[in-house]
Scaffold this motif. Sequence first.
Motif, PDB file in Angstrom:
ATOM      1  N   UNK A 122       0.832  -1.207   0.000  1.00  9.54           N
ATOM      2  CA  UNK A 122       0.000   0.000   0.000  1.00  9.54           C
ATOM      3  C   UNK A 122       0.869   1.261   0.000  1.00  9.54           C
ATOM      4  N   UNK A 123       1.960   1.212   0.714  1.00  6.10           N
ATOM      5  CA  UNK A 123       2.860   2.362   0.795  1.00  6.10           C
ATOM      6  C   UNK A 123       3.451   2.654  -0.575  1.00  6.10           C
ATOM      7  N   UNK A 124       3.857   1.616  -1.249  1.00  7.24           N
ATOM      8  CA  UNK A 124       4.445   1.806  -2.579  1.00  7.24           C
ATOM      9  C   UNK A 124       3.379   2.177  -3.591  1.00  7.24           C
ATOM     10  N   UNK A 125       2.185   1.497  -3.551  1.00  8.99           N
ATOM     11  CA  UNK A 125       1.111   1.753  -4.504  1.00  8.99           C
ATOM     12  C   UNK A 125       0.561   3.173  -4.387  1.00  8.99           C
ATOM     13  N   UNK A 126       0.532   3.733  -3.196  1.00 10.29           N
ATOM     14  CA  UNK A 126      -0.007   5.080  -3.002  1.00 10.29           C
ATOM     15  C   UNK A 126       0.982   6.169  -3.426  1.00 10.29           C
ATOM     16  N   UNK A 127       2.145   5.775  -3.863  1.00  7.16           N
ATOM     17  CA  UNK A 127       3.103   6.741  -4.396  1.00  7.16           C
ATOM     18  C   UNK A 127       3.978   7.389  -3.351  1.00  7.16           C
ATOM     19  N   UNK A 128       4.028   6.847  -2.145  1.00  4.71           N
ATOM     20  CA  UNK A 128       4.905   7.424  -1.131  1.00  4.71           C
ATOM     21  C   UNK A 128       6.366   7.063  -1.397  1.00  4.71           C
ATOM     22  N   UNK A 129       6.580   6.006  -2.159  1.00  3.48           N
ATOM     23  CA  UNK A 129       7.928   5.598  -2.493  1.00  3.48           C
ATOM     24  C   UNK A 129       7.941   5.245  -3.977  1.00  3.48           C
ATOM     25  N   UNK A 130       8.756   5.892  -4.719  1.00  2.00           N
ATOM     26  CA  UNK A 130       8.841   5.637  -6.160  1.00  2.00           C
ATOM     27  C   UNK A 130      10.113   4.857  -6.463  1.00  2.00           C
ATOM     28  N   UNK A 131       9.926   3.686  -7.058  1.00  2.00           N
ATOM     29  CA  UNK A 131      11.062   2.884  -7.492  1.00  2.00           C
ATOM     30  C   UNK A 131      11.156   2.979  -9.009  1.00  2.00           C
ATOM     31  N   UNK A 132      12.347   3.190  -9.465  1.00  2.00           N
ATOM     32  CA  UNK A 132      12.562   3.160 -10.909  1.00  2.00           C
ATOM     33  C   UNK A 132      12.815   1.718 -11.344  1.00  2.00           C
ATOM     34  N   UNK A 133      12.761   1.510 -12.632  1.00  2.00           N
ATOM     35  CA  UNK A 133      12.982   0.172 -13.167  1.00  2.00           C
ATOM     36  C   UNK A 133      14.393  -0.300 -12.828  1.00  2.00           C
TER      37      UNK A 133
END
Length: 176
Positions: A122-133
């Motif tokens: 949920x933390x990643x999906x909500x955009x609080x953490x952006x991972x690049x490829x």
Amino acid sequence: MKKNKLSYQQKTGFRIPQNYFEDLEENLMRKISQEDIDVDNLKVAPGFIVPQDYFEKLEERVLKRVTKEQERGKIYSLFNQQIFYYAAAAAAIIVLLLSTNLFNNNAPQYTIDSVELSALEDYIDNGYMDFTFDEISSYITEEGNPTENFNVSALSDEEVFIYLSQDVEDPGLLIE
């Protein structure tokens, strides 16, 4: 007191002359009836004598004492404030150290293992953490393939289909 066998003095220390009370009235009457009592002899000096010129010089002596500057000695305080401040600071430090040690032992320790996987997603999906490829691919190559430990043979086709229908957002990826 005699029953308890306690010692006490039987003599009081006061004595009265013999026949004192029987002869008291006669002695008083005899003293009163004597006519040759000298009144001047009965007067007793008061014992207080005022020195000569006492009241005339009194004002001068009082003014000398009042106007005279008295030397004051060194004054020592009964309560030294500096020692109080040192003691208060030491007590505060001790209380602070004890309170941090006592209360931190009961505090929960959070690690990455204690956080639920769904919360991380949920933390990643909500955009609080952006991972690049590149970050994701470096994680997979450094840590190894995350599917290496995954047992595919234990899953049935029906379970895989239910998972994909619930979690995959792009319907083009589903094979029917």
